[in-house]
Write a protein that holds these residues in place. Structure first.
Motif, PDB file in Angstrom:
ATOM      1  N   UNK A  53       0.825  -1.210   0.000  1.00 19.99           N
ATOM      2  CA  UNK A  53       0.000   0.000   0.000  1.00 19.99           C
ATOM      3  C   UNK A  53       0.859   1.260   0.000  1.00 19.99           C
ATOM      4  N   UNK A  54       2.058   1.164   0.554  1.00 19.72           N
ATOM      5  CA  UNK A  54       2.949   2.324   0.597  1.00 19.72           C
ATOM      6  C   UNK A  54       3.816   2.431  -0.651  1.00 19.72           C
ATOM      7  N   UNK A  55       3.557   1.577  -1.644  1.00 16.68           N
ATOM      8  CA  UNK A  55       4.228   1.721  -2.926  1.00 16.68           C
ATOM      9  C   UNK A  55       5.323   0.721  -3.213  1.00 16.68           C
ATOM     10  N   UNK A  56       5.465  -0.323  -2.399  1.00 19.58           N
ATOM     11  CA  UNK A  56       6.522  -1.303  -2.623  1.00 19.58           C
ATOM     12  C   UNK A  56       6.203  -2.176  -3.827  1.00 19.58           C
ATOM     13  N   UNK A  57       7.237  -2.522  -4.590  1.00 21.26           N
ATOM     14  CA  UNK A  57       7.092  -3.514  -5.650  1.00 21.26           C
ATOM     15  C   UNK A  57       7.043  -4.900  -5.018  1.00 21.26           C
ATOM     16  N   UNK A  58       6.787  -5.917  -5.836  1.00 22.39           N
ATOM     17  CA  UNK A  58       6.765  -7.281  -5.302  1.00 22.39           C
ATOM     18  C   UNK A  58       8.124  -7.649  -4.700  1.00 22.39           C
ATOM     19  N   UNK A 111      10.013   7.334   0.672  1.00 23.43           N
ATOM     20  CA  UNK A 111       9.594   8.179   1.791  1.00 23.43           C
ATOM     21  C   UNK A 111       8.985   7.325   2.903  1.00 23.43           C
ATOM     22  N   UNK A 112       8.301   6.237   2.520  1.00 20.44           N
ATOM     23  CA  UNK A 112       7.762   5.315   3.520  1.00 20.44           C
ATOM     24  C   UNK A 112       8.890   4.660   4.310  1.00 20.44           C
ATOM     25  N   UNK A 113       9.982   4.278   3.632  1.00 24.50           N
ATOM     26  CA  UNK A 113      11.131   3.689   4.316  1.00 24.50           C
ATOM     27  C   UNK A 113      11.742   4.698   5.287  1.00 24.50           C
ATOM     28  N   UNK A 114      11.814   5.947   4.881  1.00 26.39           N
ATOM     29  CA  UNK A 114      12.291   6.983   5.802  1.00 26.39           C
ATOM     30  C   UNK A 114      11.419   7.079   7.038  1.00 26.39           C
ATOM     31  N   UNK A 115      10.096   6.954   6.852  1.00 28.41           N
ATOM     32  CA  UNK A 115       9.182   6.998   7.993  1.00 28.41           C
ATOM     33  C   UNK A 115       9.372   5.785   8.894  1.00 28.41           C
ATOM     34  N   UNK A 116       9.626   4.616   8.305  1.00 25.49           N
ATOM     35  CA  UNK A 116       9.872   3.408   9.096  1.00 25.49           C
ATOM     36  C   UNK A 116      11.140   3.551   9.931  1.00 25.49           C
ATOM     37  N   UNK A 117      12.166   4.146   9.351  1.00 29.03           N
ATOM     38  CA  UNK A 117      13.419   4.363  10.082  1.00 29.03           C
ATOM     39  C   UNK A 117      13.181   5.300  11.266  1.00 29.03           C
ATOM     40  N   UNK A 118      12.428   6.377  11.036  1.00 28.68           N
ATOM     41  CA  UNK A 118      12.147   7.330  12.119  1.00 28.68           C
ATOM     42  C   UNK A 118      11.332   6.675  13.228  1.00 28.68           C
ATOM     43  N   UNK A 119      10.368   5.827  12.861  1.00 26.08           N
ATOM     44  CA  UNK A 119       9.574   5.128  13.869  1.00 26.08           C
ATOM     45  C   UNK A 119      10.461   4.228  14.714  1.00 26.08           C
ATOM     46  N   UNK A 275      16.869  -3.610  16.623  1.00 24.49           N
ATOM     47  CA  UNK A 275      16.633  -4.533  15.506  1.00 24.49           C
ATOM     48  C   UNK A 275      15.697  -3.895  14.480  1.00 24.49           C
ATOM     49  N   UNK A 276      14.652  -3.190  14.952  1.00 28.16           N
ATOM     50  CA  UNK A 276      13.741  -2.500  14.039  1.00 28.16           C
ATOM     51  C   UNK A 276      14.481  -1.462  13.210  1.00 28.16           C
ATOM     52  N   UNK A 277      15.433  -0.783  13.834  1.00 25.61           N
ATOM     53  CA  UNK A 277      16.213   0.230  13.133  1.00 25.61           C
ATOM     54  C   UNK A 277      17.106  -0.404  12.072  1.00 25.61           C
ATOM     55  N   UNK A 278      17.634  -1.581  12.354  1.00 26.01           N
ATOM     56  CA  UNK A 278      18.508  -2.263  11.403  1.00 26.01           C
ATOM     57  C   UNK A 278      17.743  -2.801  10.190  1.00 26.01           C
ATOM     58  N   UNK A 279      16.489  -3.220  10.399  1.00 28.30           N
ATOM     59  CA  UNK A 279      15.731  -3.817   9.304  1.00 28.30           C
ATOM     60  C   UNK A 279      14.855  -2.801   8.569  1.00 28.30           C
ATOM     61  N   UNK A 280      14.626  -1.627   9.163  1.00 31.39           N
ATOM     62  CA  UNK A 280      13.759  -0.615   8.537  1.00 31.39           C
ATOM     63  C   UNK A 280      14.242  -0.171   7.160  1.00 31.39           C
ATOM     64  N   UNK A 281      15.564   0.001   6.915  1.00 36.35           N
ATOM     65  CA  UNK A 281      15.999   0.434   5.579  1.00 36.35           C
ATOM     66  C   UNK A 281      15.617  -0.534   4.464  1.00 36.35           C
ATOM     67  N   UNK A 282      15.229  -1.759   4.811  1.00 39.66           N
ATOM     68  CA  UNK A 282      14.816  -2.729   3.806  1.00 39.66           C
ATOM     69  C   UNK A 282      13.289  -2.774   3.648  1.00 39.66           C
TER      70      UNK A 282
END
Length: 412
Positions: A53-58, A111-119, A275-282
């Motif tokens: 929903x946030x725009x990720x490809x498969x 931009x969604x990945x940036x938001x995940x990193x901030x969270x 751990x969330x911070x390490x995996x958020x960029x993906x």
């Protein structure tokens, strides 16, 4: 026997690492495997729906699913091994549901990945600054549950909507879900997922037979360059952080405490946040303490000795780690299904959480308007100044809550 006395009696033994394996029992192993299966089957569709929903490809969705699962696995092994309590970890199912119900950001998935990193960064900071955790805990529980119910509502409509558009595909899944629910509440989603797979193979023309041959179980990791903005922080990061804390972490701690396990919240938040911070960029949703699977692994079904039940969580972590390597296959299979069918499965998984959050939101008969306002604004999908309704729902509900409390204080 209280956990403190059990722990003190076993403390000399705990210092000897090989003694860990003497704590391993069949009930703990069985319950850990069951919890991992239930946790994964009940919510993988929600995670996929959220990132897509946030725009990720498969490919990006498969990568996000892999890292979310591997993050659960790492934490579920790490935390119980360190604390010797059944500290169950899950991905943020309410967070993924929030992403699925939120309007995509202008900057797309980056931009969604940036938001995940901030969270994730907010969770880490909460682990080091207890005052921030107290601020989140200070949000009235009906307001927090109203937010959670509003976030979940849109996806909870999905099974009914899909029944109207693709009834022949959805009806077997619904019947399997009902059969599982009638037998055992925890069996409802595994039954639904099994029915979903059967429907997929029987009704989707063409390509199901080639999925196994052409799909890599380990996804091709697709890097995403994050984009950061104040808009995404306020509109996505903050609400995602709130629903993760209020909908997962705080109830997860409560389950452990209810079962008389000592819980030092700050180190647990630090580790899950890291751990969330390490995996958020993906493109991965955060990982956090779990309530449902924790209840499974902290009770007597995981073993008579409370001091050995931490092995159930460790076993679940090993199972999650293995399941992570099926992310490519799972995403490919899900990609063959109609979107309505995937969202219907996700919606079924969220119904228990929705029921619980609605019940808790309206538990205070003298404060009904504030959680109702939070719920309605969060569920509406509205945007104000480019900021999502989840944020404004908490703001509006909190204002009404405080105003009513002040008026009541001065009139009594």
């Amino acid at each position: 026997m209280l956990w403190s006395s059990v722990r003190s009696a076993r403390e000399p033994c705990l210092k000897n690492e090989p003694s860990m394996f003497r704590d391993l029992t069949f009930p703990a192993t069985y319950m850990g495997l069951l919890a991992a299966f239930v946790g994964y089957a009940a919510s993988f569709a929600i995670v996929l729906a959220g990132v897509k929903s946030m725009g990720a490809t498969d490919a990006q969705a498969a990568t996000g699913l892999f890292f979310a699962t591997i993050g659960m696995g790492i934490c579920s092994i790490w935390l119980p091994a360190v604390t010797r309590i059944p500290a169950a970890v899950a991905w943020s199912t309410p967070g993924a549901a929030f992403l699925a119900a939120t309007v995509a950001l202008p900057g797309g998935f980056s931009e969604a990945v940036g938001a995940l990193i901030c969270c994730a960064a907010l969770i880490v900071v909460t682990g080091f600054i207890p005052a921030l955790g107290r601020v989140v805990a200070a949000i009235p529980k009906p307001i927090a549950n109203g937010l959670l119910a509003g976030v979940l509502l849109k996806l909870c409509f999905a099974p009914a909507l899909a029944l109207g558009t693709i009834p022949l595909l959805v009806l077997p899944v619904l019947l399997a879900w009902l059969a599982g629910l009638a037998w055992n509440r925890l069996a409802a989603m595994p039954f639904a997922v099994i029915a979903f797979v059967i429907v997929l193979f029987l009704t989707v023309n063409g390509d199901t037979g080639t999925v196994g041959a052409e799909t890599q179980w380990l996804p091709a990791f697709t890097p995403v360059m994050p984009t950061f903005s104040i808009h995404s922080f306020v509109s996505v990061s903050l609400p995602l952080y709130l629903v993760t804390m209020a909908g997962q972490n705080i109830p997860g701690f409560a389950v452990l405490e209810l079962n008389k396990y000592p819980v030092n919240r700050q180190p647990l938040l630090q580790k899950t946040g890291l751990v969330s911070l390490l995996i958020a960029p993906f493109g991965s949703v955060p990982v956090n303490m779990s309530a449902i699977t924790a209840a499974m692994m902290a009770g007597e079904d995981a073993g008579r000795d409370p001091a050995g039940r931490y092995w159930a969580a460790i076993v679940s972590g090993i199972a999650y780690t293995l399941l992570a390597f099926a992310a490519g296959l799972v995403t490919s299979l899900a990609g063959l299904a109609p979107t309505d069918l995937i969202t219907a499965v996700a919606g079924l998984a969220l119904i228990p959480a929705f029921v619980n959050s609605v019940s808790a939101a309206f538990s205070d008969r003298e404060q009904l308007e504030a959680p109702a306002l939070t719920f309605l604004i969060a569920a509406s999908g509205m945007m104000l100044f480019g900021i999502s309704g989840a944020f404004w729902g908490v703001v509006a509900g909190s204002i009404v809550w405080v105003a009513k409390a002040v008026v009541k204080r001065h009139t009594t």
